[in-house]
Design a protein around this motif. Structure first.
Motif, short mmCIF file in Angstrom:
data_model
loop_
_atom_site.label_atom_id
_atom_site.label_comp_id
_atom_site.label_asym_id
_atom_site.label_seq_id
_atom_site.Cartn_x
_atom_site.Cartn_y
_atom_site.Cartn_z
N MET A 207 -10.93 0.58 1.01
CA MET A 207 -10.88 -0.83 0.70
C MET A 207 -10.71 -1.59 2.01
N GLY A 208 -11.39 -2.70 2.09
CA GLY A 208 -11.23 -3.55 3.26
C GLY A 208 -9.94 -4.34 3.21
N LYS A 209 -9.47 -4.76 4.36
CA LYS A 209 -8.19 -5.48 4.46
C LYS A 209 -8.24 -6.84 3.77
N ARG A 210 -9.38 -7.54 3.88
CA ARG A 210 -9.46 -8.85 3.22
C ARG A 210 -9.38 -8.71 1.70
N MET A 211 -10.02 -7.69 1.15
CA MET A 211 -9.93 -7.48 -0.30
C MET A 211 -8.50 -7.13 -0.69
N PHE A 212 -7.87 -6.29 0.11
CA PHE A 212 -6.47 -5.94 -0.17
C PHE A 212 -5.59 -7.19 -0.13
N ASP A 213 -5.75 -8.02 0.91
CA ASP A 213 -4.92 -9.23 1.03
C ASP A 213 -5.08 -10.14 -0.18
N ALA A 214 -6.30 -10.32 -0.66
CA ALA A 214 -6.53 -11.17 -1.83
C ALA A 214 -5.91 -10.55 -3.07
N GLY A 215 -6.07 -9.25 -3.23
CA GLY A 215 -5.55 -8.57 -4.41
C GLY A 215 -4.05 -8.43 -4.41
N GLU A 216 -3.44 -8.26 -3.24
CA GLU A 216 -2.00 -8.06 -3.16
C GLU A 216 -1.25 -9.19 -3.86
N GLN A 217 -1.77 -10.38 -3.77
CA GLN A 217 -1.11 -11.53 -4.39
C GLN A 217 -1.45 -11.67 -5.87
N MET A 218 -2.61 -11.13 -6.30
CA MET A 218 -3.07 -11.36 -7.68
C MET A 218 -2.85 -10.18 -8.62
N TRP A 219 -2.82 -8.93 -8.08
CA TRP A 219 -2.68 -7.78 -8.96
C TRP A 219 -1.31 -7.79 -9.63
N PRO A 220 -1.24 -7.26 -10.83
CA PRO A 220 0.08 -7.13 -11.47
C PRO A 220 0.91 -6.08 -10.73
N GLU A 221 2.18 -5.97 -11.08
CA GLU A 221 3.05 -4.99 -10.42
C GLU A 221 2.44 -3.59 -10.48
N GLU A 222 1.87 -3.24 -11.64
CA GLU A 222 1.18 -1.96 -11.78
C GLU A 222 -0.29 -2.19 -11.38
N ALA A 223 -0.60 -1.96 -10.10
CA ALA A 223 -1.94 -2.21 -9.58
C ALA A 223 -2.99 -1.45 -10.40
N PRO A 224 -4.21 -1.94 -10.46
CA PRO A 224 -5.20 -1.41 -11.41
C PRO A 224 -5.87 -0.09 -11.02
N PHE A 225 -5.52 0.53 -9.92
CA PHE A 225 -6.30 1.68 -9.45
C PHE A 225 -5.80 3.03 -9.95
N HIS A 226 -4.49 3.22 -10.04
CA HIS A 226 -3.89 4.46 -10.54
C HIS A 226 -4.33 5.69 -9.74
N THR A 227 -4.47 5.52 -8.44
CA THR A 227 -4.92 6.58 -7.54
C THR A 227 -4.57 6.15 -6.11
N PRO A 228 -4.60 7.03 -5.14
CA PRO A 228 -4.39 6.58 -3.76
C PRO A 228 -5.52 5.64 -3.33
N VAL A 229 -5.18 4.61 -2.58
CA VAL A 229 -6.14 3.65 -2.03
C VAL A 229 -5.93 3.62 -0.52
N PHE A 230 -7.03 3.71 0.22
CA PHE A 230 -6.95 3.72 1.68
C PHE A 230 -7.53 2.41 2.20
N VAL A 231 -6.67 1.60 2.83
CA VAL A 231 -7.04 0.27 3.30
C VAL A 231 -7.36 0.35 4.78
N VAL A 232 -8.60 -0.04 5.14
CA VAL A 232 -9.02 -0.05 6.54
C VAL A 232 -8.51 -1.34 7.18
N THR A 233 -7.68 -1.19 8.21
CA THR A 233 -7.03 -2.35 8.81
C THR A 233 -6.62 -2.04 10.24
#
Length: 133
Positions: free
Chosen positions: A1-27
Motif C-alpha cells: 500500500m502506498g503511504k498516501r492511501m494509508f494516510d487517507a485510510g488511517e483517519q477513515m477506517w474503523p478501529e477494526e481495519a478492513p484488511f484482516h491480514t498484514p499490510v506493508f506500507v511503502v514509505t
C-alpha cells in the motif's frame, strides 16, 4: 500500500481495519508496526517496493499478494514488472483529485490485456493481465 492511501485510510477506517491480514506500507517514514483489532497489522517499509513485495510474499505464503494504491504505487509496480494482473473498480464516485492511473506507464515495455469485466448497476470491475512487450 502506498503511504498516501494509508494516510487517507488511517483517519477513515474503523478501529477494526478492513484488511484482516498484514499490510506493508511503502514509505520514507520510520514507524513501528501498528496492530489493529481483527488481524490487520500495518508494517512500514522504508526501502522500496521490491522489499515491501518480498515481505508481503513471505507473509502470504501460497496465497495471492494484492497491491493497493495509491495510483503512484501501482504505477511504480507496473513499470517495475512486479504485477501479473490487476483489477480496477470503476464507480461514479469522486475521491479528490487523484492521479491518472495509466499516465506514466512505460508503453514500450508494458502491455495490458483485458481478461475480465464484471458490470453491476453501481460498479464495474475490470481485470487486466500485465504483459511484457
Amino acid at each position: 500500500m502506498g503511504k498516501r492511501m494509508f494516510d487517507a485510510g488511517e483517519q477513515m477506517w474503523p478501529e477494526e481495519a478492513p484488511f484482516h491480514t498484514p499490510v506493508f506500507v511503502v514509505t520514507h517514514e520510520k514507524r513501528d508496526p501498528w496492530e489493529r483489532p481483527g488481524g490487520t497489522t500495518f508494517h512500514f517499509v522504508n526501502d522500496g517496493i521490491e522489499t515491501a513485495l518480498e515481505q508481503a510474499r513471505e507473509a502470504a505464503g501460497d496465497r495471492d499478494v494484492r497491491i493497493a494504491g495509491g495510483g503512484a504505487t501501482i504505477l511504480e509496480c507496473v513499470n517495475a514488472g512486479l504485477i501479473d494482473e490487476f483489477s480496477i473498480a470503476l464507480s461514479p464516485v469522486l475521491f479528490g483529485s487523484g492521479i491518472r492511473l495509466f499516465e506514466g506507464v512505460d508503453a514500450d515495455r508494458v502491455g495490458l490485456e483485458q481478461v475480465r469485466a464484471d458490470p453491476s448497476p453501481r460498479v464495474t470491475h475490470v481485470t487486466y493481465a500485465v504483459r511484457e512487450r
